[in-house]
Motif scaffolding. Sequence first.
Motif, PDB file in Angstrom:
ATOM      1  N   PRO A  55      13.205   7.190  -3.917  1.00  0.00           N
ATOM      2  CA  PRO A  55      12.029   7.516  -4.734  1.00  0.00           C
ATOM      3  C   PRO A  55      11.703   9.008  -4.740  1.00  0.00           C
ATOM      4  CG  PRO A  55      11.067   6.202  -3.257  1.00  0.00           C
ATOM      5  CD  PRO A  55      12.467   6.326  -2.763  1.00  0.00           C
ATOM      6  N   TRP A  56      11.600   9.630  -5.753  1.00  0.00           N
ATOM      7  CA  TRP A  56      11.003  11.010  -5.719  1.00  0.00           C
ATOM      8  C   TRP A  56       9.660  11.370  -5.296  1.00  0.00           C
ATOM      9  CZ3 TRP A  56       7.264  12.974  -8.967  1.00  0.00           C
ATOM     10  CH2 TRP A  56       7.091  12.367  -9.983  1.00  0.00           C
ATOM     11  N   GLU A  57       9.027   9.982  -5.280  1.00  0.00           N
ATOM     12  CA  GLU A  57       7.583  10.343  -4.838  1.00  0.00           C
ATOM     13  C   GLU A  57       7.310   8.950  -4.013  1.00  0.00           C
ATOM     14  OE1 GLU A  57       3.470  12.053  -6.651  1.00  0.00           O
ATOM     15  OE2 GLU A  57       3.998   9.824  -7.192  1.00  0.00           O
ATOM     16  N   ARG A  58       6.609   9.193  -2.703  1.00  0.00           N
ATOM     17  CA  ARG A  58       5.966   8.175  -1.960  1.00  0.00           C
ATOM     18  C   ARG A  58       4.416   8.404  -1.690  1.00  0.00           C
ATOM     19  NH1 ARG A  58       9.169   4.802   1.157  1.00  0.00           N
ATOM     20  NH2 ARG A  58      11.458   4.992   0.967  1.00  0.00           N
ATOM     21  N   ARG A  59       3.960   7.440  -1.710  1.00  0.00           N
ATOM     22  CA  ARG A  59       2.137   7.797  -1.347  1.00  0.00           C
ATOM     23  C   ARG A  59       1.643   6.582  -0.616  1.00  0.00           C
ATOM     24  NH1 ARG A  59      -1.938   6.172  -4.042  1.00  0.00           N
ATOM     25  NH2 ARG A  59      -0.762   5.531  -6.137  1.00  0.00           N
ATOM     26  N   VAL A  60       1.054   6.666   0.338  1.00  0.00           N
ATOM     27  CA  VAL A  60       0.337   5.629   0.966  1.00  0.00           C
ATOM     28  C   VAL A  60      -1.198   5.645   0.768  1.00  0.00           C
ATOM     29  CG1 VAL A  60       0.060   4.606   3.294  1.00  0.00           C
ATOM     30  CG2 VAL A  60       2.268   5.693   2.847  1.00  0.00           C
TER      31      VAL A  60
ATOM     32  N   ARG B 103       0.682  -1.466  -0.027  1.00  0.00           N
ATOM     33  CA  ARG B 103       0.041   0.203  -0.011  1.00  0.00           C
ATOM     34  C   ARG B 103       0.901   1.332   0.043  1.00  0.00           C
ATOM     35  NH1 ARG B 103      -5.497  -0.756   0.140  1.00  0.00           N
ATOM     36  NH2 ARG B 103      -6.119  -2.603   1.024  1.00  0.00           N
ATOM     37  N   GLU B 104       2.053   1.103  -0.047  1.00  0.00           N
ATOM     38  CA  GLU B 104       3.063   2.201  -0.209  1.00  0.00           C
ATOM     39  C   GLU B 104       3.655   2.325  -1.602  1.00  0.00           C
ATOM     40  OE1 GLU B 104       6.680   4.761   1.555  1.00  0.00           O
ATOM     41  OE2 GLU B 104       6.479   2.742   2.519  1.00  0.00           O
TER      42      GLU B 104
END
Length: 127
Positions: free
Chosen positions: A86-91, A57-58
Motif C-alpha cells: 500500500p502507498w499509505e499505512r496508518r496505525v 487497527r492498521e
Amino acid sequence: MLCFRVLRNGRHLATAGVPGFGVLTSFLTWVRRPDDESRDVPELTLHVGGSMGREYREHLTWCDVNIRAGDVLTVEVREDLEAEPPWERRVDAEVGLDEVARLQLRRKGLEAQLAEVNEELRERGAA
C-alpha cells in the motif's frame, strides 16, 4: 491471498490484498453538497483500502484518485495475484493502550473539538 486488481480505462491502478485476517474495500463515491465548492463541481473519487492487524487497527490505502464521468472502472477479484505494497499505512493511536488510556485519549480529542466549536461560536457572536 484474495486480491482486488483495480483498473481505470484499462490502466492499472492497484492490486490490493490483505494476508490472513482483515478487511479489503473498494469505494466509488460521488458527493455534491449545497454549501461548498462541490456544489458546482461534484466530487467523484475511487478509494481502495483496507485494514489488518489485531482489532483491524492498521489502515491501508492503495489508491485514492479522482474519477471523471465516462471513466470505466474494473475491479477483478483474484486469488492468483500478489498484492502490491500500500502507498499509505496508518496505525490507530489507540493501539496498545489500556482502557483508561484509550478513554483519556478520546477525552483529549473531544476537548479539542469542543474548543473548535466554542471558537466558531465566538466568531459568529453566538457564544
